[in-house]
Design a protein around this motif. Structure first.
Motif, PDB file in Angstrom:
ATOM      1  N   SER A   1     -55.037  54.210   8.178  1.00 47.78           N
ATOM      2  CA  SER A   1     -55.992  54.959   7.367  1.00 47.78           C
ATOM      3  C   SER A   1     -57.397  54.435   7.631  1.00 47.78           C
ATOM      4  N   TYR A   2     -58.409  55.204   7.235  1.00 49.38           N
ATOM      5  CA  TYR A   2     -59.772  54.683   7.282  1.00 49.38           C
ATOM      6  C   TYR A   2     -60.586  55.253   6.129  1.00 49.38           C
ATOM      7  N   THR A   3     -61.684  54.581   5.855  1.00 45.97           N
ATOM      8  CA  THR A   3     -62.534  54.897   4.713  1.00 45.97           C
ATOM      9  C   THR A   3     -63.960  55.128   5.183  1.00 45.97           C
ATOM     10  N   PHE A   4     -64.630  56.113   4.587  1.00 46.68           N
ATOM     11  CA  PHE A   4     -66.012  56.403   4.963  1.00 46.68           C
ATOM     12  C   PHE A   4     -66.750  56.988   3.767  1.00 46.68           C
ATOM     13  N   THR A   5     -68.068  56.985   3.853  1.00 47.96           N
ATOM     14  CA  THR A   5     -68.918  57.674   2.883  1.00 47.96           C
ATOM     15  C   THR A   5     -69.579  58.853   3.595  1.00 47.96           C
ATOM     16  N   PHE A   6     -70.239  59.713   2.826  1.00 56.45           N
ATOM     17  CA  PHE A   6     -70.747  60.960   3.407  1.00 56.45           C
ATOM     18  C   PHE A   6     -71.987  61.410   2.651  1.00 56.45           C
ATOM     19  N   ALA A   7     -72.959  61.966   3.387  1.00 54.82           N
ATOM     20  CA  ALA A   7     -74.135  62.586   2.771  1.00 54.82           C
ATOM     21  C   ALA A   7     -74.677  63.644   3.723  1.00 54.82           C
ATOM     22  N   TYR A   8     -75.250  64.722   3.174  1.00 51.83           N
ATOM     23  CA  TYR A   8     -75.719  65.834   4.000  1.00 51.83           C
ATOM     24  C   TYR A   8     -77.141  65.651   4.535  1.00 51.83           C
ATOM     25  N   HIS A   9     -77.972  64.870   3.914  1.00 56.14           N
ATOM     26  CA  HIS A   9     -79.349  64.635   4.351  1.00 56.14           C
ATOM     27  C   HIS A   9     -80.167  65.925   4.409  1.00 56.14           C
ATOM     28  N   THR A  10     -80.177  66.660   3.310  1.00 59.95           N
ATOM     29  CA  THR A  10     -80.970  67.889   3.238  1.00 59.95           C
ATOM     30  C   THR A  10     -82.375  67.564   2.718  1.00 59.95           C
ATOM     31  N   TYR A  11     -83.375  67.990   3.485  1.00 59.14           N
ATOM     32  CA  TYR A  11     -84.779  67.767   3.147  1.00 59.14           C
ATOM     33  C   TYR A  11     -85.402  69.094   2.729  1.00 59.14           C
ATOM     34  N   PHE A  12     -86.100  69.072   1.605  1.00 60.32           N
ATOM     35  CA  PHE A  12     -86.741  70.276   1.082  1.00 60.32           C
ATOM     36  C   PHE A  12     -88.248  70.199   1.308  1.00 60.32           C
ATOM     37  N   SER A  13     -88.810  71.313   1.755  1.00 63.45           N
ATOM     38  CA  SER A  13     -90.256  71.435   1.882  1.00 63.45           C
ATOM     39  C   SER A  13     -90.824  71.817   0.524  1.00 63.45           C
ATOM     40  N   VAL A  14     -91.764  71.010   0.022  1.00 65.82           N
ATOM     41  CA  VAL A  14     -92.369  71.286  -1.285  1.00 65.82           C
ATOM     42  C   VAL A  14     -93.885  71.342  -1.140  1.00 65.82           C
ATOM     43  N   SER A  15     -94.531  71.999  -2.091  1.00 67.36           N
ATOM     44  CA  SER A  15     -95.985  72.166  -2.008  1.00 67.36           C
ATOM     45  C   SER A  15     -96.703  70.842  -2.246  1.00 67.36           C
ATOM     46  N   ASP A  16     -96.276  70.105  -3.270  1.00 68.18           N
ATOM     47  CA  ASP A  16     -96.917  68.842  -3.648  1.00 68.18           C
ATOM     48  C   ASP A  16     -95.885  68.050  -4.439  1.00 68.18           C
ATOM     49  N   ILE A  17     -95.479  66.894  -3.935  1.00 66.78           N
ATOM     50  CA  ILE A  17     -94.417  66.114  -4.560  1.00 66.78           C
ATOM     51  C   ILE A  17     -94.748  65.751  -5.999  1.00 66.78           C
ATOM     52  N   SER A  18     -96.023  65.608  -6.320  1.00 69.47           N
ATOM     53  CA  SER A  18     -96.413  65.252  -7.685  1.00 69.47           C
ATOM     54  C   SER A  18     -96.227  66.407  -8.663  1.00 69.47           C
ATOM     55  N   GLU A  19     -95.977  67.624  -8.138  1.00 68.04           N
ATOM     56  CA  GLU A  19     -95.775  68.803  -8.980  1.00 68.04           C
ATOM     57  C   GLU A  19     -94.318  69.252  -8.997  1.00 68.04           C
ATOM     58  N   VAL A  20     -93.421  68.404  -8.519  1.00 70.49           N
ATOM     59  CA  VAL A  20     -92.009  68.765  -8.400  1.00 70.49           C
ATOM     60  C   VAL A  20     -91.189  68.067  -9.483  1.00 70.49           C
ATOM     61  N   LEU A  21     -90.204  68.791 -10.016  1.00 73.87           N
ATOM     62  CA  LEU A  21     -89.252  68.241 -10.979  1.00 73.87           C
ATOM     63  C   LEU A  21     -87.840  68.419 -10.435  1.00 73.87           C
ATOM     64  N   VAL A  22     -86.970  67.478 -10.753  1.00 72.14           N
ATOM     65  CA  VAL A  22     -85.541  67.644 -10.470  1.00 72.14           C
ATOM     66  C   VAL A  22     -84.808  67.607 -11.798  1.00 72.14           C
ATOM     67  N   GLU A  23     -84.062  68.665 -12.085  1.00 71.60           N
ATOM     68  CA  GLU A  23     -83.328  68.764 -13.339  1.00 71.60           C
ATOM     69  C   GLU A  23     -81.828  68.769 -13.086  1.00 71.60           C
ATOM     70  N   GLY A  24     -81.086  68.424 -14.128  1.00 73.57           N
ATOM     71  CA  GLY A  24     -79.635  68.346 -14.032  1.00 73.57           C
ATOM     72  C   GLY A  24     -79.141  66.919 -13.909  1.00 73.57           C
ATOM     73  N   LEU A  25     -80.043  65.945 -14.062  1.00 73.06           N
ATOM     74  CA  LEU A  25     -79.689  64.529 -13.893  1.00 73.06           C
ATOM     75  C   LEU A  25     -79.678  63.759 -15.207  1.00 73.06           C
ATOM     76  N   GLU A  26     -80.071  64.381 -16.295  1.00 70.62           N
ATOM     77  CA  GLU A  26     -80.196  63.682 -17.570  1.00 70.62           C
ATOM     78  C   GLU A  26     -78.855  63.098 -18.024  1.00 70.62           C
ATOM     79  N   THR A  27     -78.927  61.901 -18.571  1.00 68.91           N
ATOM     80  CA  THR A  27     -77.803  61.103 -19.107  1.00 68.91           C
ATOM     81  C   THR A  27     -76.857  60.580 -18.028  1.00 68.91           C
ATOM     82  N   LEU A  28     -77.146  60.827 -16.763  1.00 69.52           N
ATOM     83  CA  LEU A  28     -76.256  60.364 -15.694  1.00 69.52           C
ATOM     84  C   LEU A  28     -76.553  58.915 -15.322  1.00 69.52           C
ATOM     85  N   ASP A  29     -75.524  58.202 -14.907  1.00 70.20           N
ATOM     86  CA  ASP A  29     -75.709  56.872 -14.334  1.00 70.20           C
ATOM     87  C   ASP A  29     -76.217  57.003 -12.913  1.00 70.20           C
ATOM     88  N   TYR A  30     -77.025  56.018 -12.487  1.00 73.23           N
ATOM     89  CA  TYR A  30     -77.508  56.037 -11.110  1.00 73.23           C
ATOM     90  C   TYR A  30     -77.649  54.621 -10.573  1.00 73.23           C
TER      91      TYR A  30
END
Length: 240
Positions: free
Chosen positions: A86-115
Motif C-alpha cells: 500500500s502507499y499513502t499520499f496527500t492531494f491538492a488541486y492548486h487552483t489560483y483565482f484572478s481577483v481585482s484587488d486582494i484587499s477587497e476579497v472575502l472568503v466565506e464558508g470557513l466560520e467555526t472551522l478548525d485550521y
C-alpha cells in the motif's frame, strides 16, 4: 499529488511538472453527460518518478466545462503496485483565482472551522470570523470544509467552490515580501491572485494494491458580489 514536503519529493509533488497524455477514448461518466467539453488526461509512473517515489500508479484527470461555464475537475488515482504494498499520499488541486484587488476579497464558508496555520508551525486554531479577509501573508489549511465562496466586491463576482472526496481547503497568498523573493512571481502579482484549493492534507489517502481514490472539485462564477448564506445547497450534491 503529494502536497507538502515528503522525503525527496519536491514541495508540491511531481504530478504538476510532468508530461501527461490525452486519452483518445475516455470512459463515459454520467455526472458529466451534459458537459460542453471534456478532456481526460493520464499520468503513469516512469523510471524518473520511481527514483523519488517508489510506487506505481495511474492518475486520471478529467477536465469538464459545462454549458453554463462551470469547471469540473475529477481525479482518480489507482494503486497499480504488483508487490502487494500500500502507499499513502496527500492531494491538492492548486487552483489560483484572478481577483481585482486582494484587499477587497472575502472568503466565506470557513466560520467555526478548525485550521492549521503554516505561518505558525502548523498550529491548530478555530476560525472566529464570519469571513476571511486579507491584509498580510496567508498560508492556511481549513479542515472538514463543505461549501466555499470567494467574493470579489470590485468585480461584483463570486466564485463558488464545491468538492467531494477532498475534506480540506488551502488558502494562500504570499503578500509583498515573499512575492518579491519568488522567481516565478512578479512583485505586484500578489494583489491580483488568491489560491483557494480543495485538498486532502490532514488525513492522507492510503490505497491498497488495486484500490482507487476519487476526488472532485467544481468551480462556478456567478455575477454577484454578495452570497453569504445563499449558496445553493442543491449544487453541492455530487452524482456519478
Amino acid at each position: 499529488m503529494q502536497f507538502g514536503n515528503m522525503d525527496s519529493l519536491e514541495q508540491h509533488g511531481f504530478a504538476r511538472n510532468r508530461l501527461w497524455s490525452v486519452d483518445p477514448d475516455p470512459p463515459p461518466c454520467s455526472s458529466h453527460a451534459s458537459a460542453r467539453a471534456i478532456v481526460d488526461l493520464i499520468l503513469t509512473h516512469s523510471e524518473e518518478e520511481l527514483k523519488i517515489w517508489p510506487h506505481t500508479f495511474e492518475f486520471r484527470l478529467r477536465v469538464a466545462l459545462s454549458p453554463a461555464g462551470d469547471l469540473m475537475l475529477t481525479s482518480r488515482i489507482r494503486n497499480t503496485n504488483t508487490d502487494g504494498k500500500s502507499y499513502t499520499f496527500t492531494f491538492a488541486y492548486h487552483t489560483y483565482f484572478s481577483v481585482s484587488d486582494i484587499s477587497e476579497v472575502l472568503v466565506e464558508g470557513l466560520e467555526t472551522l478548525d485550521y492549521l496555520d503554516y505561518l505558525q508551525n502548523r498550529e491548530r486554531f478555530t476560525e472566529q470570523g464570519d469571513a476571511l479577509t486579507f491584509e498580510s501573508e496567508v498560508d492556511i489549511i481549513y479542515l472538514s470544509t463543505t461549501k466555499i465562496a470567494i467574493l470579489d466586491h470590485e468585480r461584483k463576482q463570486t466564485f463558488e467552490l464545491r468538492k467531494d472526496g477532498l475534506p480540506d481547503i488551502v488558502v494562500w497568498n504570499p503578500w509583498d515580501k515573499k512575492a518579491k523573493a519568488m522567481a516565478d512571481f512578479s512583485d505586484e502579482e500578489y494583489k491580483h491572485m488568491l489560491c483557494v484549493e480543495a485538498a486532502c492534507v490532514e488525513k492522507p489517502i492510503t490505497l491498497k494494491p488495486g484500490e482507487e481514490w476519487k476526488g472532485r472539485q467544481e468551480i462556478s462564477a456567478v455575477p454577484s458580489s454578495y452570497c453569504s448564506g445563499h449558496i445553493d445547497m442543491r449544487r453541492v450534491t455530487f452524482t456519478g
